[in-house]
Design an enzyme around this catalytic site. Sequence first.
Site, PDB file in Angstrom:
ATOM      1  N   LYS A 106       0.861  -1.193   0.000  1.00  0.00           N
ATOM      2  CA  LYS A 106       0.000   0.000   0.000  1.00  0.00           C
ATOM      3  C   LYS A 106       0.891   1.235   0.000  1.00  0.00           C
ATOM      4  O   LYS A 106       1.915   1.261   0.706  1.00  0.00           O
ATOM      5  CB  LYS A 106      -0.901  -0.027   1.241  1.00  0.00           C
ATOM      6  CG  LYS A 106      -1.941   1.094   1.263  1.00  0.00           C
ATOM      7  CD  LYS A 106      -2.870   0.976   2.473  1.00  0.00           C
ATOM      8  CE  LYS A 106      -3.944   2.059   2.462  1.00  0.00           C
ATOM      9  NZ  LYS A 106      -4.863   1.975   3.613  1.00  0.00           N
ATOM     10  N   SER A 114      -9.927   2.123   2.639  1.00  0.00           N
ATOM     11  CA  SER A 114      -9.003   2.842   1.811  1.00  0.00           C
ATOM     12  C   SER A 114      -7.989   1.974   1.076  1.00  0.00           C
ATOM     13  O   SER A 114      -7.381   2.439   0.117  1.00  0.00           O
ATOM     14  CB  SER A 114      -8.240   3.854   2.668  1.00  0.00           C
ATOM     15  OG  SER A 114      -7.408   3.197   3.595  1.00  0.00           O
ATOM     16  N   SER A 134     -10.394  -0.142   6.818  1.00  0.00           N
ATOM     17  CA  SER A 134      -9.717   0.009   5.519  1.00  0.00           C
ATOM     18  C   SER A 134      -8.991  -1.219   4.984  1.00  0.00           C
ATOM     19  O   SER A 134      -8.557  -1.217   3.838  1.00  0.00           O
ATOM     20  CB  SER A 134      -8.720   1.169   5.580  1.00  0.00           C
ATOM     21  OG  SER A 134      -9.389   2.397   5.504  1.00  0.00           O
TER      22      SER A 134
END
Lengths: 485, 110
Positions: free
Chosen positions: A76, A151, A175
């Site tokens: 990420k 997210s 997330s």
Amino acid sequence: MFHKKTIAELSGDLAKKTCSSVELTAGFLDRIEQHKDLNAYITVDRDQALTQAREADVMIQHGKATALTGIPIAQKDIFCTQGMLTTCGSKILSNFISPYDATLIARLKQAGAVVLGKTNMDEFAMGSSNETSFYGPVKNPWDTSRVPGGSSGGSAAATAARLAPAATGTDTGGSIRQPAAFCGITGLKPSYGRVSRFGMIAFASSLDQAGPMTQSAKDAAILLNAMAGFDDKDSTSSGIAVPDFTETLNHDLQGLRIGLPEEFFGEGLNSEVASVVEEAIGEYKKLGAEIVKVSLPNSHLAVPCYYVLAPAEASSNLSRYDGVRYGLRAQEYGDLIDMYQKTRAQGFGDEVKRRIMIGTYALSAGYYDAYYLKAQQLRRLIAEDFNQVFEQCDVLMGPTSPTTAFKLGDKTDDPVAMYLNDIYTISVNLAGLPGISVPAGFDSQGLPVGLQIIGKYFDEARLLNVAHRYQMVTDWHRRMPKEYA
Amino acid sequence: MVICALQASTRPDGFMSLDRDDVIKIAHLARLELSEQELDVYTQSLSRILGLIEQMNAVDTTGIVPMAHPRDVSLRLREDSITETDQREKYQAIAPAVEAGLYLVPRVIE
């Protein structure tokens, strides 16, 4: 075929030398290129990835391989990665080449894993659909007119479409778990303190936690083994012992007490999601588990409580983006204050500005007690509810999200509707507990549904065991979106 | 149940709502420049979020000890010794404006 394999399987292939890390990494890099339309990645550095793969192949040749050596992992873009663009989904970090590695990145590199690329995400992890990213929304590989969740949407989509065997994510209010549910993969948010936050760009420091996003619970255990552990550089890192999470995966579930919080099955839950989750719980009964009805009476306060605490912490954390030491600086400005204001106005997107302002307001003179203190008191009530129910059961189960993936653009004009996506996940962050989302089936439109399992503090081993045994008797986690199979 | 309750808290009488002047003050505190048009948009959306937050008031929390940290542990202490090495050049290489080892900003002292 390589892309259909789990970390565990690929690791076996590498050990048997039926393929090399360079071949594997090049294969995934080609798939990423081929499926660019998903927008799952922000940065891919082919040369750097292949260099790491060559080094991994040497480790394997020398018999120094771990379970992750030579395995390409998507990271990420919230994790600082030395010498690589690290944007956190924001324009304000669009030129930020990190001078150091996050502890999580350093540990995975140490284990021999290859940094395949940096995945797309909501700006500063603020969002539930990946639509707040400065780099454009990610598409859900099960239906490209829909969001992947957020997210960690890029990590979820990349894993679901097998543009990586596995990925990392972070979870402040859901997330990891919500995008895992929307994309049909396994996503674990460990207990607060389990994985180091050093070098993980801060959103809400008392809630943020990194975890694995994988094809299976077994892979999550393998990744967590390398990610978890005490780190002197993170002041809230826990010193509690880290077990080998793969060792307990096969433990029998006979007599496991599963708590079903009535609040997780009330109005607002999509009926198709409800029936998929109920069926999954049925499977657990067959595996010998007992069902206990429980209640988390303050859980309806989790969303309002979170939208004070998380923005308050964010407004403080994000004050560091001032155009002085790194990141974007406005082109034209007058005095210092003007430089700050223009830099931040140009560098942050709408949702980030909204949360900074809510947090600033909640912390401002005269409002602190009414908002911040009140929210901290509610946080205790929410956490104590969990302490009580865990006297009656070993894990909790329910849906990860009230619906399956929604259409791109559906909720972008209504922040509050977007926030309500996380009604079942947020309370877990407030309490600091571990939670996992496991693929449990599909709705009538063929969209994946996630089952959420919540555990006691530092009981990730049990969560992974409970998830793994389910994956031994079901194959939902092996399903792939057709166009990417 | 949960969703209905939260939506109902977005009160039409605007009890918790902010006006433009409030948002101007908040934006200044947060060091964010907003255009006239943005002011209107944020005044509306921030008020809506505060409507959601107002739901907190449904519970009496008198006497409840605030929880600042998920595990209620206190921060550990370390030796007061230097552990960082000098990496100024490396860190300043990515700064917007530096000169002679210093970060440059507009003049603050006349």
